[in-house]
Design a protein around this motif. Structure first.
Motif, PDB file in Angstrom:
ATOM      1  N   SER A   1       0.831  -1.206   0.000  1.00  0.00           N
ATOM      2  CA  SER A   1       0.000   0.000   0.000  1.00  0.00           C
ATOM      3  C   SER A   1       0.867   1.259   0.000  1.00  0.00           C
ATOM      4  CB  SER A   1      -0.928  -0.018   1.224  1.00  0.00           C
ATOM      5  OG  SER A   1      -1.962   0.909   1.074  1.00  0.00           O
TER       6      SER A   1
ATOM      7  N   GLU B   1       9.812   2.766   6.910  1.00  0.00           N
ATOM      8  CA  GLU B   1       9.365   1.375   7.111  1.00  0.00           C
ATOM      9  C   GLU B   1      10.137   0.775   8.278  1.00  0.00           C
ATOM     10  OE1 GLU B   1       7.193  -1.020   6.102  1.00  0.00           O
ATOM     11  OE2 GLU B   1       8.352  -2.446   7.296  1.00  0.00           O
ATOM     12  N   ASN B   2       9.407   0.096   9.162  1.00  0.00           N
ATOM     13  CA  ASN B   2      10.075  -0.388  10.374  1.00  0.00           C
ATOM     14  C   ASN B   2      10.885  -1.674  10.197  1.00  0.00           C
ATOM     15  OD1 ASN B   2       7.733  -1.874  10.073  1.00  0.00           O
ATOM     16  ND2 ASN B   2       7.070  -1.721  12.183  1.00  0.00           N
TER      17      ASN B   2
ATOM     18  N   GLU C   1       3.774  -7.444   4.498  1.00  0.00           N
ATOM     19  CA  GLU C   1       3.430  -8.873   4.560  1.00  0.00           C
ATOM     20  C   GLU C   1       3.837  -9.595   3.281  1.00  0.00           C
ATOM     21  OE1 GLU C   1      -0.703  -8.388   5.364  1.00  0.00           O
ATOM     22  OE2 GLU C   1      -0.415  -8.368   7.531  1.00  0.00           O
TER      23      GLU C   1
ATOM     24  N   SER D   1       1.626 -12.664   2.269  1.00  0.00           N
ATOM     25  CA  SER D   1       0.901 -12.357   1.022  1.00  0.00           C
ATOM     26  C   SER D   1       1.467 -13.175  -0.137  1.00  0.00           C
ATOM     27  CB  SER D   1       1.043 -10.856   0.765  1.00  0.00           C
ATOM     28  OG  SER D   1       0.213 -10.470  -0.289  1.00  0.00           O
TER      29      SER D   1
ATOM     30  N   HIS E   1      -0.386 -14.924  -3.531  1.00  0.00           N
ATOM     31  CA  HIS E   1      -0.654 -15.074  -4.962  1.00  0.00           C
ATOM     32  C   HIS E   1      -1.414 -13.868  -5.514  1.00  0.00           C
ATOM     33  CE1 HIS E   1      -3.915 -16.852  -2.604  1.00  0.00           C
ATOM     34  NE2 HIS E   1      -4.685 -16.213  -3.465  1.00  0.00           N
TER      35      HIS E   1
ATOM     36  N   THR F   1      -4.421  -1.930   3.335  1.00  0.00           N
ATOM     37  CA  THR F   1      -5.496  -2.838   2.912  1.00  0.00           C
ATOM     38  C   THR F   1      -6.603  -2.956   3.949  1.00  0.00           C
ATOM     39  OG1 THR F   1      -5.940  -5.054   2.045  1.00  0.00           O
ATOM     40  CG2 THR F   1      -4.354  -4.934   3.814  1.00  0.00           C
TER      41      THR F   1
ATOM     42  N   HIS G   1      -3.538  -7.591  -2.051  1.00  0.00           N
ATOM     43  CA  HIS G   1      -2.609  -6.588  -2.583  1.00  0.00           C
ATOM     44  C   HIS G   1      -3.354  -5.581  -3.456  1.00  0.00           C
ATOM     45  CE1 HIS G   1      -2.929  -9.236  -6.027  1.00  0.00           C
ATOM     46  NE2 HIS G   1      -2.326  -8.327  -6.752  1.00  0.00           N
TER      47      HIS G   1
END
Ligand SMILES: Cc1cc2nc3c(=O)[nH]c(=O)nc-3n(C[C@H](O)[C@H](O)[C@H](O)COP(=O)(O)OP(=O)(O)OC[C@H]3O[C@@H](n4cnc5c(N)ncnc54)[C@H](O)[C@@H]3O)c2cc1C
Length: 623
Positions: A107, A128-129, A136, A155, A157, A594, A602
């Motif tokens: 996202s 970003e951590n 994911e 995450s 397919h 999401t 996704h």
């Protein structure tokens, strides 16, 4: 024989001392059973005394398997309001960005892409951590007998998009060439066993395992249960008849109407003749799988015939070996071309190394700063009048501050509600009603999978113990030198572990699951995995000591968005609580991830991110 000797012998038989890819533990012998210790030892103590994160594999993602010990510690500082209680002295980096995006999952990356597509001069920073982007959508990598094997951390397919859809245009915009997805062909003995392209789509014939919960000691596999019409399943005849009638009846064709959001999936399924007992015995998680819990607590609007993970997609699902990490890598290559070395081909974007030094260089329009946990986001002054948002984050134990003209919160409900310090109470109240369920993905590298082949399956489902299903998969040939697959090929068996406890509230189920994830040492999970696989597969030749080449655990405390009744369309005549977050930004801060869609995918991660970016571009960033 004293009990400890029994335990040691059992451990030896399970291969607990084998030199596989894991990490060895100085203090693990002191810990004993994580479950037994829950009463006396806190999760924090277990995390502190045990090597909890475990082996992370090789390659770009080696230090980032699920939520690692460091990520969880930084997250819990936010939850415990450490920074609010004693505001730290932050180093001002002096930087001012047009937009800061909190969260480098699909996202956040897609949000940044839209900013760039609409105005390539905008300076954007993603914070970003984790040690690598993707959220994911990340991979694990093993080297097994000289072969590099990958598997998804979460995450997994994506669907082949229908021509002309938003999804197809999006894939085109990141250069995702779907024509390159050719999969390994069969090179094993006859008969061939069908293998899926994703661990989440296990093709028929698959197996259902029934153990002691169903009075089976030893347990039994029912292979190809639907062709056999459940003949041989140790279920009461009435339950079997109910299940078959339901599967063949009109439930799968039931229209998806807003009315469904007023009830649980369970209530809806019961209206087609299933009893509560059958649903809780046989269909949990069942259609709730893609939402992290069972039908007893999820909104029926999620769909009772399975998750809608790839909304808008066509017939076939495709998957990179590491899942949707491939989509994240294509996004990063598009945003910062030097970030992944080599030409613009699926193969090189997928196989080449990430150049971490290229992610955060002064002068770039897009920068990605990893290992950075955002702890405070706040307008400078009155939100409707303010020109800037102040962003505080921690990195390597130090606290920093910078400024942005706009911010997109793409990290997810469970952190956003804590870190937007001036968030109005109505927004906060809305976020308080989001539920995220824990999940653990265990990737087990195997030297061969003859034991599955012997059963005639490439994966199966079960109803007790650790996990709910596992499967091996065929790989796209661009990712591996192994162009064919057979039962002697090294593979990764990916197993999904959910924490459903039907009968408890959604919140109780999630909290208990999170406590278990936090309180169980790596060694204890390794023992459980070996034990369970031995129980299920030793009859077909599995030997944990011989066959397991490595284990990686990916623990996600807040994995799946789990919508309760009323999530999508509101309750008691009130609008849906998520609307306040989606309808408009709060001052210069917009909301993505999401979870705002209630449909963990996704595609929705991208849609929510792009909606948030559009709102800011047409509002706070206009002109
Ligand atoms: C086990 C599992 C399987 C799934 N399978 C599929 C699938 O097959 N197909 C599919 O389409 N979808 C699948 N999904 C859904 C998945 O949620 C989405 O596909 C997508 O990856 C979500 O992206 P996101 O960016 O919204 O959230 P995330 O991936 O959660 O990204 C958010 C990022 O922000 C970071 N962050 C949070 N707070 C902060 C902070 N304060 N500071 C800095 N960073 C922060 C997080 O750590 C994370 O890295 C699956 C999900 C799970 C859990």
């Amino acid at each position: 024989m004293p009990k400890s000797n029994h335990t040691n012998q059992a451990d030896l038989a399970l291969g607990m001392n084998q030199p596989i890819h894991r990490r060895d533990f100085m203090n693990s012998m002191m810990l004993g059973s994580g479950a037994a210790l829950l009463g006396s030892t806190t999760p924090r103590q277990i995390m502190a005394t045990d090597n909890w994160t475990g082996y992370g594999g090789v390659g770009d993602y080696a230090r980032s398997n699920g939520n690692t010990f460091e990520v969880i510690n930084a997250g819990h500082q936010i939850r415990d309001r450490v920074f609010e209680k004693a505001p730290p002295k932050a180093t001002d980096t002096g930087e001012v960005f047009d937009c800061v995006v909190v969260g480098g999952g699909i996202s956040g990356l897609a949000t940044t892409l839209l900013f760039q597509q609409r105005n390539s001069k905008l300076k954007c920073l993603i914070l970003e951590n984790h040690p690598i982007f993707g959220g994911e959508a990340k991979r694990n990598e093993f080297i097994v007998d000289g072969h590099r094997l990958m598997a998804p951390q979460g995450s997994d397919h994506f669907g082949l998009p229908r021509p002309g859809t938003f999804t197809e245009k999006f894939y085109d915009s990141i250069g995702l060439d779907l024509s390159k997805f050719q999969y390994q062909t069969w090179s094993g003995p006859t008969p061939e066993v069908p293998i899926g392209r994703s661990f989440e789509f296990i093709p028929s014939p698959y197996g259902l395992y029934f153990g002691s919960r169903f009075g089976q000691k030893p347990g039994m596999w029912l292979i190809d249960p639907w062709s056999k019409k459940l003949e041989g399943a140790p279920l009461p005849a009435a339950m079997r008849a109910e299940i078959l009638k339901y599967r063949e009846g009109p439930a799968s064709r039931a229209p998806k109407t807003p009315q469904l959001d007023s009830m649980t999936m369970e209530a809806h399924m019961m209206s087609f003749g299933l009893s509560q007992e059958t649903i809780r015995t046989f269909f949990t998680p069942g259609p709730g799988d893609g939402y992290g819990l069972g039908p007893d607590v999820l909104s029926a609007y999620c769909g009772i015939t399975g998750g809608s993970m790839n909304r808008g997609s066509g017939q076939n699902s495709l998957s990179f070996p590491g899942g949707n990490d491939g989509i994240g890598r294509h996004l990063v290559k598009t945003l910062i071309p030097d970030a992944i070395q080599g030409p613009w081909t699926v193969e090189s974007i997928y196989k080449n190394k990430v150049d971490f030094s290229a992610l955060d260089q002064p002068g770039q329009t897009v920068r990605i700063r990893l290992g950075s946990t955002v702890a405070g986001v706040e307008h400078e002054g009155e939100p409707s009048q303010s020109k800037f948002v102040s962003v505080m984050y921690t990195r390597n134990g130090r606290v920093y501050r910078l400024k942005a003209r706009a911010v997109v919160m793409a990290g997810g409900s469970w952190t956003t509600k804590h870190i937007v310090l001036d968030l109005p109470s109505a927004h906060r109240e809305s976020y308080n009603q989001f539920h995220r369920s824990p999940c653990m993905i265990a990737n087990i590298a195997l030297r061969n999978w003859r034991f599955l082949y012997k059963l005639g399956i490439s994966g199966g489902f079960w109803f007790e113990g650790l996990g709910v299903f596992a499967g091996v998969r065929a790989l796209p040939t661009f990712s591996t030198e192994l162009k064919t697959i057979g039962p002697d090929s090294p593979v990764v068996l990916t197993q999904k572990v959910l924490f459903c406890r039907p009968g408890l509230t959604m919140e109780e189920q999630q909290n208990r699951g999170r406590t278990e994830i936090l309180a169980t040492s790596f060694r204890e999970y390794e023992r459980k995995l070996r034990d369970q696989m031995t129980e299920m597969f030793s009859g077909s030749g599995f030997d944990a000591k011989r066959d397991i080449a490595g284990i990686i655990l990916n623990r996600w405390g807040h994995a799946y968005a789990s919508p309760q009744p009323g999530f999508f369309f509101g309750k008691d005549g009130k609008p849906a609580f998520r609307d306040i977050l989606r309808n408009a930004p709060f001052g210069r801060i917009a909301f993505a991830n999401t979870d705002l869609s209630g449909d963990p995918s996704h595609v929705t991660a991208i849609e929510e991110g792009q909606r948030a970016a559009d709102q800011l571009l047409d509002g706070a960033l206009k002109g």
